[in-house]
Write an enzyme that holds these catalytic residues in place. Structure first.
Site, short mmCIF file in Angstrom:
data_model
loop_
_atom_site.label_atom_id
_atom_site.label_comp_id
_atom_site.label_asym_id
_atom_site.label_seq_id
_atom_site.Cartn_x
_atom_site.Cartn_y
_atom_site.Cartn_z
N LYS A 191 0.84 -1.20 0.00
CA LYS A 191 0.00 0.00 0.00
C LYS A 191 0.88 1.25 0.00
O LYS A 191 0.61 2.21 -0.71
CB LYS A 191 -0.94 -0.01 1.21
CG LYS A 191 -2.09 -1.00 1.02
CD LYS A 191 -2.89 -1.27 2.28
CE LYS A 191 -3.88 -2.41 2.03
NZ LYS A 191 -4.55 -2.88 3.24
N GLN A 221 -4.83 -1.49 9.48
CA GLN A 221 -4.72 -2.83 8.90
C GLN A 221 -5.31 -3.87 9.85
O GLN A 221 -4.96 -3.93 11.02
CB GLN A 221 -3.24 -3.14 8.61
CG GLN A 221 -3.01 -4.44 7.91
CD GLN A 221 -3.56 -4.45 6.48
OE1 GLN A 221 -3.38 -3.51 5.72
NE2 GLN A 221 -4.25 -5.52 6.12
N ASP A 280 -11.42 2.75 3.70
CA ASP A 280 -11.73 1.31 3.60
C ASP A 280 -13.24 1.08 3.57
O ASP A 280 -13.70 -0.01 3.23
CB ASP A 280 -11.17 0.59 4.84
CG ASP A 280 -9.97 -0.29 4.53
OD1 ASP A 280 -9.74 -0.57 3.33
OD2 ASP A 280 -9.29 -0.69 5.48
#
Ligand code: NDP
Length: 297
Positions: free
Chosen positions: A54, A98, A121
């Site tokens: 990422k 994460q 997200d």
């Protein structure tokens, strides 16, 4: 019939190029780069790889990447304090924590602490709610990527029968919402569904998000169906192999003889996820700066 291979890798590369070009425009307009903050707690090897990819992709797209790697024993209070600091940092447009988090941390509480306008997200309940009622927010990256592949291939999805196998909050449910918004007739199947093969047989569009290697068989598919395989499963290593092969939830080789198009694993849905994360971050940047979001995004 041999199904067309839906090349997610190539599609994702184009999307990343488009995002990169618009990220440059954003930077010159706003006087700063769009920024993504990624928080990793602990040393889970797979998570470390994801966070590294990422970071690289964010920088390659001309955006600022802020990495926060915290020790596995970080307290919830310290993690929430960091999220709060990022929520209030104008250089940060998107925040991603994460997952999975170490067991002592409450994932729901941590996700709830992220500002919904920086939740790239799309996991915050506010964004799940916005999707459910048809307001603009952030949609989880994997299902949004699947939707892009589907509309690119099929155009208008109105009236098509879609079957989504899997009902997780991050893939199955948002996928079904997106298909419904696109006027497909949607069925959500799961582990308690009776006669799954018969349910799948109706589908013009099958999205498999289960996590069971090659569970969906060619005989289950309707002739000419379009198949999106989200699953990522590693087979046990065959003789002479160090690591087993990666396969999806669909028996790809056999399904090719029935479907009209299908995503491979790897190289299908997987590469879309990071590309859409970059797209969501740039959308957040435009919104946070008070600019109109370009239509190409
Ligand atoms: P979850 O484990 O959260 O959900 C799996 C779903 O599959 C559940 O709804 C479950 O039903 C259903 N299911 C399990 N067994 C069966 C069965 N025998 N028949 C029908 N349905 C079944 O997984 P995720 O949604 O997080 O992920 C699904 C897959 O997608 C995984 O392989 C994951 O690795 C992959 N993935 C890939 C991504 C990418 O970037 N390509 C991103 C995210 C995930 P129930 O609810 O009843 O338990």
């Amino acid at each position: 019939m041999t199904a067309e291979r839906i090349d997610g890798k190539a599609f994702a590369a184009l999307l990343r190029e488009r995002v990169g070009a618009l990220a440059l425009q954003f930077a010159s307009k706003a006087g700063r780069k769009a920024g993504l903050a990624v928080v990793l707690v602990g040393e889970d090897p797979a998570s470390q790889v994801y966070v590294g990819s990422k970071h690289k992709a964010t920088v390659a797209a001309g955006m600022a990447s802020f990495e926060h790697r915290l020790p596995a024993d970080t307290s919830e209070a310290d993690l929430l304090a960091l999220v709060d600091q990022l929520n209030n940092d104008d250089a940060v447009d998107g925040i991603l924590v994460q997952l999975p988090l170490p067991d002592h941390l409450d994932e729901q509480a941590v996700i709830a602490s992220i500002s919904p306008d920086k939740d790239v997200d799309g996991f915050h309940v506010t964004n799940a709610g916005r999707l459910a009622v048809g307001q603009s927010g952030f949609v989880p990256c994997t299902p949004l990527g699947c939707m892009m592949l589907l509309t690119d291939r099929l155009g208008d999805l109105s009236g098509l029968e879609a079957v989504v196998i899997g009902r997780s909050n991050i893939v199955g449910k948002p996928m079904a919402q997106l298909l419904l918004d696109a006027n497909a007739t949607v069925t959500i199947a799961h582990s308690r569904t009776k006669d799954l093969p018969a349910v799948v047989k109706r589908a013009d569009i099958v999205v498999a998000a289960v996590g069971r290697a090659e569970m969906v068989k060619a005989e289950w598919l309707k002739d000419g169906a379009t198949v999106i395989d989200v699953g990522i499963n590693r087979l046990p290593p065959a003789e002479g192999e160090q690591k087993g092969r990666l396969v999806g939830d669909v028996d790809y080789a056999a399904a090719q003889g029935v479907a009209s198009a299908i995503t491979p694993v790897p190289g299908g849905v997987g590469p879309m996820t990071i590309a859409v994360l970059l797209r969501n971050t740039l959308v957040a940047a435009y919104r946070n700066a008070g600019f109109d979001v370009p239509e190409e995004l």
